[in-house]
Design a protein around this motif. Sequence first.
Motif, PDB file in Angstrom:
ATOM      1  N   VAL A   1      -4.085   9.438  -0.567  1.00  0.00           N
ATOM      2  CA  VAL A   1      -2.670   9.065  -0.451  1.00  0.00           C
ATOM      3  C   VAL A   1      -2.213   9.262   0.990  1.00  0.00           C
ATOM      4  O   VAL A   1      -1.547   8.406   1.587  1.00  0.00           O
ATOM      5  CB  VAL A   1      -1.792   9.913  -1.412  1.00  0.00           C
ATOM      6  CG1 VAL A   1      -0.309   9.708  -1.113  1.00  0.00           C
ATOM      7  CG2 VAL A   1      -2.095   9.573  -2.866  1.00  0.00           C
ATOM      8  N   PHE A   2      -2.597  10.395   1.551  1.00  0.00           N
ATOM      9  CA  PHE A   2      -2.236  10.739   2.927  1.00  0.00           C
ATOM     10  C   PHE A   2      -2.696   9.631   3.891  1.00  0.00           C
ATOM     11  O   PHE A   2      -1.926   9.105   4.693  1.00  0.00           O
ATOM     12  CB  PHE A   2      -2.915  12.068   3.261  1.00  0.00           C
ATOM     13  CG  PHE A   2      -2.445  12.724   4.524  1.00  0.00           C
ATOM     14  CD1 PHE A   2      -1.505  13.742   4.480  1.00  0.00           C
ATOM     15  CD2 PHE A   2      -2.959  12.337   5.759  1.00  0.00           C
ATOM     16  CE1 PHE A   2      -1.076  14.341   5.643  1.00  0.00           C
ATOM     17  CE2 PHE A   2      -2.531  12.944   6.924  1.00  0.00           C
ATOM     18  CZ  PHE A   2      -1.586  13.966   6.866  1.00  0.00           C
ATOM     19  N   ASP A   3      -3.963   9.243   3.781  1.00  0.00           N
ATOM     20  CA  ASP A   3      -4.481   8.233   4.706  1.00  0.00           C
ATOM     21  C   ASP A   3      -3.951   6.829   4.405  1.00  0.00           C
ATOM     22  O   ASP A   3      -3.966   5.970   5.291  1.00  0.00           O
ATOM     23  CB  ASP A   3      -6.011   8.270   4.743  1.00  0.00           C
ATOM     24  CG  ASP A   3      -6.501   9.347   5.712  1.00  0.00           C
ATOM     25  OD1 ASP A   3      -5.636  10.060   6.276  1.00  0.00           O
ATOM     26  OD2 ASP A   3      -7.720   9.484   5.909  1.00  0.00           O
ATOM     27  N   ALA A   4      -3.488   6.618   3.174  1.00  0.00           N
ATOM     28  CA  ALA A   4      -2.838   5.330   2.887  1.00  0.00           C
ATOM     29  C   ALA A   4      -1.553   5.236   3.711  1.00  0.00           C
ATOM     30  O   ALA A   4      -1.194   4.168   4.215  1.00  0.00           O
ATOM     31  CB  ALA A   4      -2.526   5.213   1.398  1.00  0.00           C
TER      32      ALA A   4
ATOM     33  N   LEU B   1       0.838  -1.214   0.000  1.00  0.00           N
ATOM     34  CA  LEU B   1       0.000   0.000   0.000  1.00  0.00           C
ATOM     35  C   LEU B   1       0.870   1.259   0.000  1.00  0.00           C
ATOM     36  O   LEU B   1       0.610   2.224  -0.707  1.00  0.00           O
ATOM     37  CB  LEU B   1      -0.939  -0.014   1.212  1.00  0.00           C
ATOM     38  CG  LEU B   1      -1.838   1.217   1.398  1.00  0.00           C
ATOM     39  CD1 LEU B   1      -2.713   1.465   0.182  1.00  0.00           C
ATOM     40  CD2 LEU B   1      -2.715   1.082   2.643  1.00  0.00           C
ATOM     41  N   ARG B   2       1.946   1.232   0.795  1.00  0.00           N
ATOM     42  CA  ARG B   2       2.856   2.392   0.845  1.00  0.00           C
ATOM     43  C   ARG B   2       3.484   2.643  -0.517  1.00  0.00           C
ATOM     44  O   ARG B   2       3.644   3.771  -0.954  1.00  0.00           O
ATOM     45  CB  ARG B   2       3.996   2.148   1.839  1.00  0.00           C
ATOM     46  CG  ARG B   2       3.540   2.104   3.250  1.00  0.00           C
ATOM     47  CD  ARG B   2       4.566   2.548   4.243  1.00  0.00           C
ATOM     48  NE  ARG B   2       3.821   3.321   5.223  1.00  0.00           N
ATOM     49  CZ  ARG B   2       4.343   4.174   6.074  1.00  0.00           C
ATOM     50  NH1 ARG B   2       5.634   4.377   6.085  1.00  0.00           N
ATOM     51  NH2 ARG B   2       3.577   4.832   6.906  1.00  0.00           N
TER      52      ARG B   2
ATOM     53  N   LYS C   1      -2.679   4.675   7.370  1.00  0.00           N
ATOM     54  CA  LYS C   1      -3.129   3.286   7.505  1.00  0.00           C
ATOM     55  C   LYS C   1      -1.984   2.296   7.652  1.00  0.00           C
ATOM     56  O   LYS C   1      -2.046   1.351   8.420  1.00  0.00           O
ATOM     57  CB  LYS C   1      -3.865   2.922   6.213  1.00  0.00           C
ATOM     58  CG  LYS C   1      -5.248   2.424   6.420  1.00  0.00           C
ATOM     59  CD  LYS C   1      -5.905   2.130   5.103  1.00  0.00           C
ATOM     60  CE  LYS C   1      -7.374   2.467   5.239  1.00  0.00           C
ATOM     61  NZ  LYS C   1      -8.174   1.945   4.159  1.00  0.00           N
ATOM     62  N   SER C   2      -0.932   2.538   6.878  1.00  0.00           N
ATOM     63  CA  SER C   2       0.146   1.558   6.816  1.00  0.00           C
ATOM     64  C   SER C   2       1.278   1.892   7.775  1.00  0.00           C
ATOM     65  O   SER C   2       2.358   1.341   7.685  1.00  0.00           O
ATOM     66  CB  SER C   2       0.671   1.480   5.381  1.00  0.00           C
ATOM     67  OG  SER C   2       1.032   2.772   4.935  1.00  0.00           O
ATOM     68  N   SER C   3       1.019   2.812   8.705  1.00  0.00           N
ATOM     69  CA  SER C   3       2.070   3.140   9.673  1.00  0.00           C
ATOM     70  C   SER C   3       2.035   2.160  10.851  1.00  0.00           C
ATOM     71  O   SER C   3       1.240   1.220  10.876  1.00  0.00           O
ATOM     72  CB  SER C   3       1.894   4.583  10.131  1.00  0.00           C
ATOM     73  OG  SER C   3       3.009   4.947  10.923  1.00  0.00           O
ATOM     74  N   THR C   4       2.880   2.421  11.819  1.00  0.00           N
ATOM     75  CA  THR C   4       3.104   1.489  12.922  1.00  0.00           C
ATOM     76  C   THR C   4       1.842   1.210  13.740  1.00  0.00           C
ATOM     77  O   THR C   4       1.224   2.151  14.264  1.00  0.00           O
ATOM     78  CB  THR C   4       4.181   2.069  13.867  1.00  0.00           C
ATOM     79  OG1 THR C   4       5.191   2.667  13.073  1.00  0.00           O
ATOM     80  CG2 THR C   4       4.759   1.011  14.765  1.00  0.00           C
TER      81      THR C   4
ATOM     82  N   ASP D   1      -5.312  -5.105   8.326  1.00  0.00           N
ATOM     83  CA  ASP D   1      -6.198  -5.953   7.540  1.00  0.00           C
ATOM     84  C   ASP D   1      -5.781  -5.910   6.065  1.00  0.00           C
ATOM     85  O   ASP D   1      -5.987  -4.905   5.377  1.00  0.00           O
ATOM     86  CB  ASP D   1      -7.640  -5.428   7.690  1.00  0.00           C
ATOM     87  CG  ASP D   1      -8.638  -6.238   6.873  1.00  0.00           C
ATOM     88  OD1 ASP D   1      -8.197  -7.135   6.113  1.00  0.00           O
ATOM     89  OD2 ASP D   1      -9.845  -5.964   6.968  1.00  0.00           O
ATOM     90  N   PRO D   2      -5.173  -6.998   5.568  1.00  0.00           N
ATOM     91  CA  PRO D   2      -4.667  -6.995   4.193  1.00  0.00           C
ATOM     92  C   PRO D   2      -5.750  -6.655   3.162  1.00  0.00           C
ATOM     93  O   PRO D   2      -5.485  -5.928   2.210  1.00  0.00           O
ATOM     94  CB  PRO D   2      -4.168  -8.420   3.977  1.00  0.00           C
ATOM     95  CG  PRO D   2      -3.990  -8.997   5.332  1.00  0.00           C
ATOM     96  CD  PRO D   2      -4.926  -8.281   6.244  1.00  0.00           C
TER      97      PRO D   2
END
Lengths: 647, 150
Positions: free
Chosen positions: A208-211, A105-106, A214-217, A222-223
């Motif tokens: 993009v910002f929330d992606a 996602l990142r 979402k993918s931060s620590t 949920d894949p």
Amino acid sequence: MKNPLISGFSIRSPWFKDNEIINKEKEDVVMVLCRTADEQLEVFLQEQGEETSFHRVAQQKVKCGFGLQGVCCKLCTNGPCRITPDSPCGVCGATADTIVARNFLRTVAAGSACYLHVVENAARELQALARNGDEIRSEATLQRLVEMMGIEEKDPHQQALLVSEKVLEDLYRPREEKMELVKRLSYSPRYHLWEKLNILPGGAKAEVFDALVKSSTNLNSDPQDMLLHVLNLGISTGIYGLTLTNLLNDVIIGEPSIYSAKTGFRVVDPDYINILVTGHQHALFRDLQDQMAQEETVKLAKKAGAKGFCLVGSTCVGQDMEIRKGSTEKVGEVYCGHTGNNFTSEPLLQTGAIDLIASEFNCTLPGLERLSETYQIKMVYLDDVAKKATAEKPEDHSEDILKRALESYQERRGQVKISIPQEHGNPSALTGITETSLKKFLGDTYQPILDLITSGKIRGIAGVVGCSNLTTEGHDVFTVKLTKELIKKNILVLTAGCTSGGLANVGLTNPEAAREAGENLQTICRELGIPPVLNFGPCLSIGRLELVVKELAEALDVDLPALPVVLSAPQWLEEQALADGAFALALGLTIHLAQPPFILGGKTVTQVLTKELKNLTGGRVLVEGDVKKAAQALALELETKRDGLGI
Amino acid sequence: MKRIFIDYQKCQGCRNCVLACMVEKTEGVSNLWEIDLSHPETESRNYVSPRDRFTTVPLICRHCDEPECANNCISGAMKKDSLSGLVKHDSNPCVGCCICVLSCPYGVLRPSVKEEEGVLKCDLCADKETPACVSSCTTKALSLEEVEVS
């Protein structure tokens, strides 16, 4: 244990052992290069000897398995955590799938951000043009945009202003507000499906910002949710970053038209003050092109002993200039042609004929820096997203660039040896093909193509798109081999991106390349005077391919996944390519990749992207690292779709 | 014979040697893309362990001159080949007693999850000129050198 999800497929080792060539001994150092499909380039590289990416790939041939499989996580100080049978989770408990999905996602978010940056700048340029009352260079494209967006204003400059503002408004919306133009610009069956799947994007930048959030620590783990976000990013990347950027650029610079172009290093004329362009933002060169064409500027160059100033095309912006050269005087006069794709830029500097590098986006390789010092080439940047360590910001956009180019010419000529391989490239590559120029060529209708597809003379369309890399058998090697296999099977190939630069330089975009095609395609090419590979130019034009496909689907009254159309980004290189790929998946197309996108360590992610997604959007990722098997799989896909349509 | 030498100060703990060993020793697998990193049967014959607070060290079979594993083997499965100098394991006579695992002074030997395999034992990639772990080491912490067999 072998990964069960890849059984039946061949994935090549990223170690390119079979594809290296040992250079002659130079100063007691044996140089190892990777192969390129471009034979002339290979000879040139061996003669030159300075280090380029072609040499460094050997130094980097040992790869990290955790990285390749996407199961390394360095989101916190407890890491980097890596998944092995003895350590199936990260310290935090993240599974392989969570780690893979977050990384994926990142990556897609970064790629999406890149294309959104490009459309944002194009819209800003159009906004300034409209406000200043400057010349609109394609009324026809502006009218298309006005119609698409439902703008009722009559004054062209007001129309242009509204177009730019509508794009910018959508980009800057908060995430909870859906982007307005998506509905107007997408194919309606797709729009309804996206609505149903809840993947219609809110403001593109906010998504993009929330992606990233979402993918931060220790946030989203949920894949499936993250993969849906990938599709959401794909939609805004495709409609805005790709499709709209092309159209905005057409209004700003001019609409492309079909013509026969020279490509490769042969286009470079050392009698000119040569400015190499790298990036993806044609809109940023409008003023420079205009200034270069002015009489006083030419006089300035002549005073210094040159014939004039010249833009030398490289990377995608070079292709943007190439496709628009035929119909735009201002580009035509000051642009000598397209030399090649991303990795061709380093060897180009070794010709000694480049005086200045002007970069504004990727693919501006960091390797250019060292070579620019060796060859005393000044560097400037038009956009700090592509700032090179050795590049300076020109004070005033165009005049200062020209002044620096002139100074560089005067300082370096005579001190640097010039050697241009005159045979490199293509003497007559057909270019300038777009959704409109192709339709015009066919008599203002796509019916001839539809007839050829339905009659079975053409089995279908394959878009061979995206980048070039150096690890999938070498520079352009897989792309060229795959394209040859596809046309042999009477599949019409459309190309956009670095693939097209590579395919043009090996002659596959010439009408004479018809001889490499299968019998039916060969006859069609000879009758129409077209090559079996149609060059749409830069990677942004993947958006134009989508417009063609959309029209074909409309004509047949089917949804996109039903069409005998496949995509391949065989030598995909970078984050942007994956964002493009996400668009293809949202559109419901099968996209082939020769190297997997760093996901194989996550079984759910791999399963969804390669199989289950087909039940959601109709699209899927097809990973196949063997050229022949890939061509067969793509041909089979087309035949299955033909059966589905009953043709 | 050839022996792997370890310069532990160069080891960054990347575990490339471990994955290279997995690729080399997993049936039907030819590269790093293909190994299943979540499956217990994906096994390596080498390991990377923390050495102290700051350094890591790759643990790889030494093919000792006086191999405790072979000396203590009750079934004759583990033997030192006098010609090549390699300490070799034959899974046929192996009874899976794991005396070799207990005897190894470096803690390199481990039992395999696959019963028929018995113990996971390095063969220095006998069919290759350079063992996979050595050629995959990015920092050159591992090297292969010719030594006298005593």
